[in-house]
Design an enzyme around this catalytic site. Sequence first.
Site, PDB file in Angstrom:
ATOM      1  N   LYS A  18       0.817  -1.218   0.000  1.00 42.52           N
ATOM      2  CA  LYS A  18       0.000   0.000   0.000  1.00 42.52           C
ATOM      3  C   LYS A  18       0.851   1.268   0.000  1.00 42.52           C
ATOM      4  O   LYS A  18       0.474   2.270  -0.590  1.00 42.52           O
ATOM      5  CB  LYS A  18      -0.975   0.006   1.185  1.00 42.52           C
ATOM      6  CG  LYS A  18      -2.039  -1.074   1.026  1.00 42.52           C
ATOM      7  CD  LYS A  18      -3.292  -0.810   1.802  1.00 42.52           C
ATOM      8  CE  LYS A  18      -4.343  -1.827   1.386  1.00 42.52           C
ATOM      9  NZ  LYS A  18      -5.602  -1.698   2.089  1.00 42.52           N
ATOM     10  N   LYS A  30      -5.039  -9.501  -6.910  1.00 43.03           N
ATOM     11  CA  LYS A  30      -6.300  -9.574  -6.155  1.00 43.03           C
ATOM     12  C   LYS A  30      -7.234  -8.430  -6.570  1.00 43.03           C
ATOM     13  O   LYS A  30      -6.777  -7.320  -6.832  1.00 43.03           O
ATOM     14  CB  LYS A  30      -5.934  -9.562  -4.666  1.00 43.03           C
ATOM     15  CG  LYS A  30      -6.669  -8.580  -3.791  1.00 43.03           C
ATOM     16  CD  LYS A  30      -6.256  -8.626  -2.351  1.00 43.03           C
ATOM     17  CE  LYS A  30      -6.354  -7.197  -1.811  1.00 43.03           C
ATOM     18  NZ  LYS A  30      -6.988  -7.074  -0.537  1.00 43.03           N
ATOM     19  N   LYS A  83     -10.461  -2.785  -3.775  1.00 48.60           N
ATOM     20  CA  LYS A  83     -11.193  -1.523  -3.821  1.00 48.60           C
ATOM     21  C   LYS A  83     -10.293  -0.398  -4.313  1.00 48.60           C
ATOM     22  O   LYS A  83     -10.693   0.425  -5.108  1.00 48.60           O
ATOM     23  CB  LYS A  83     -11.699  -1.142  -2.417  1.00 48.60           C
ATOM     24  CG  LYS A  83     -12.788  -2.043  -1.883  1.00 48.60           C
ATOM     25  CD  LYS A  83     -13.562  -1.383  -0.764  1.00 48.60           C
ATOM     26  CE  LYS A  83     -13.069  -1.593   0.650  1.00 48.60           C
ATOM     27  NZ  LYS A  83     -12.508  -2.811   1.115  1.00 48.60           N
TER      28      LYS A  83
HETATM   29  N1  AQP Z   1      -9.963 -10.169  -3.856  1.00 49.30           N
HETATM   30  C1  AQP Z   1     -10.329 -10.677  -2.692  1.00 49.30           C
HETATM   31  N2  AQP Z   1     -10.620 -12.003  -2.578  1.00 49.30           N
HETATM   32  C2  AQP Z   1     -11.015 -12.522  -1.383  1.00 49.30           C
HETATM   33  N3  AQP Z   1     -11.161 -11.789  -0.258  1.00 49.30           N
HETATM   34  C3  AQP Z   1     -10.892 -10.466  -0.335  1.00 49.30           C
HETATM   35  N4  AQP Z   1     -10.939  -9.464   0.580  1.00 49.30           N
HETATM   36  C4  AQP Z   1     -10.547  -8.302  -0.028  1.00 49.30           C
HETATM   37  N5  AQP Z   1     -10.257  -8.512  -1.313  1.00 49.30           N
HETATM   38  C5  AQP Z   1     -10.460  -9.853  -1.538  1.00 49.30           C
HETATM   39  C6  AQP Z   1     -11.364  -9.609   1.968  1.00 49.30           C
HETATM   40  O1  AQP Z   1     -12.389  -8.655   2.216  1.00 49.30           O
HETATM   41  C7  AQP Z   1     -12.335  -8.261   3.585  1.00 49.30           C
HETATM   42  C8  AQP Z   1     -12.447  -6.787   3.738  1.00 49.30           C
HETATM   43  O2  AQP Z   1     -11.370  -6.132   3.103  1.00 49.30           O
HETATM   44  P1  AQP Z   1     -10.878  -4.732   3.627  1.00 49.30           P
HETATM   45  O3  AQP Z   1     -11.960  -3.747   3.497  1.00 49.30           O
HETATM   46  O4  AQP Z   1     -10.295  -4.866   4.964  1.00 49.30           O
HETATM   47  O5  AQP Z   1      -9.743  -4.335   2.662  1.00 49.30           O
HETATM   48  P2  AQP Z   1      -8.678  -5.128   1.872  1.00 49.30           P
HETATM   49  O6  AQP Z   1      -8.455  -6.496   2.344  1.00 49.30           O
HETATM   50  O7  AQP Z   1      -7.464  -4.297   1.786  1.00 49.30           O
HETATM   51  O8  AQP Z   1      -9.464  -5.196   0.493  1.00 49.30           O
HETATM   52  P3  AQP Z   1      -9.421  -4.198  -0.689  1.00 49.30           P
HETATM   53  O9  AQP Z   1     -10.585  -4.415  -1.541  1.00 49.30           O
HETATM   54  O10 AQP Z   1      -8.085  -4.309  -1.319  1.00 49.30           O
HETATM   55  O11 AQP Z   1      -9.618  -2.797  -0.010  1.00 49.30           O
HETATM   56  P4  AQP Z   1      -8.702  -1.537   0.107  1.00 49.30           P
HETATM   57  O12 AQP Z   1      -8.353  -1.187  -1.276  1.00 49.30           O
HETATM   58  O13 AQP Z   1      -9.564  -0.544   0.784  1.00 49.30           O
HETATM   59  O14 AQP Z   1      -7.511  -1.915   0.916  1.00 49.30           O
HETATM   60  C9  AQP Z   1     -11.039  -8.831   4.162  1.00 49.30           C
HETATM   61  O15 AQP Z   1     -11.350  -9.963   4.951  1.00 49.30           O
HETATM   62  C10 AQP Z   1     -10.272  -9.250   2.957  1.00 49.30           C
HETATM   63  O16 AQP Z   1      -9.437 -10.342   3.210  1.00 49.30           O
END
Ligand code: AQP
Length: 332
Positions: free
Chosen positions: A112, A195, A198
Amino acid sequence: RPRVLSGIQPTADSFHLGNYLGAVRQWVTLQETHDAFYCVVDLHAITVPTEPAALRRRSRVAAAQLFAAGLDPERSTVFVQSHVREHTELAWVLICLTGMGEAARMTQFKDKSAKFGESAASVGLFTYPILQAADILLYQANRVPVGADQKQHLELTRDLGQRFNHRFGDTFTLPEPHILKEVEKITDLQDPTAKMSKSSSSPAGILDVLEQPGPLRKKVMRAVTDTGSEVLFDEENKPGISNLLRILSALTATPIPELVARYEGQGYGTFKKDVAEAVEATFSPIRERTEKLLSDEAELDRMLAIGAERAAAVAKETMALVRERVGFLPTL
Ligand code: AQP
């Protein structure tokens, strides 16, 4: 009943398919058998620059989506992290137990912060996994349903819990991750080895739960595949098709071999059309319920206030014990 806790960041105007399959869908299932605590982690969201109005809007959208996806406010405690002050208080205590090197090993920070350059990234982004450890330990959670990207953070949580217990006496339950292999990493439709995320997926690579059926269908139909024509599960040579197979399998509860047999000799078009339909069929009712919940903000805020009250009761109990164990003087 064993206890479960998980959280999701209000960092976008909708959750995506990865969040839904990797996390939120398990949350709904686990509320049947567990004492469930789920939070919208707004304190985590501000570890990267965040506009106040967007944070407010996204926090409500996130909460509405959780209820719309099937969390029952009677059975699950759904709340906003910043409403329960003990999260930040416990995080400080745990920060003081974490080694610099230990924190520096967290790969999510590396990924990040690469976006800003490591020296421009906030200290909050660096300590993010320790706040997450506090979220979990505060509720004495037994299980934490997450996607594969959170495995390392869960290990840190266990290490910190164990360290505290060892140094100050048994205080925290050590949590186990609850990761479903089949959906632990849903990938980006345009970059099927990365992956779905968001913040880092381009709009064409991400399927948002609140998106309209038309754009959703287009994105699935345009998903990157390969030059072949056979629908086969082969992560190495067919990462795009394998991702779509995983998605269709999870959404329709059909084993992958059965899907492979069904699409034999049919090419990618029919297969993709069915994936798009399954996504739409899952998302449409959630989108409609979310819109309805968002149309009455006062009621949504009231539901979250009830959640915060229930969460705070547990959090206060743990923190009282922590304060005493660490050696802070009691307040009179
Ligand atoms: N691509 C994915 N496949 C499976 N699980 C996923 N999670 C996120 N992306 C995938 C799971 O969703 C939960 C919530 O995620 P988060 O909001 O804590 O943020 P993250 O893991 O960092 O997901 P993002 O989409 O990449 O968000 P941003 O960009 O905001 O950081 C978690 O349990 C995660 O494992």
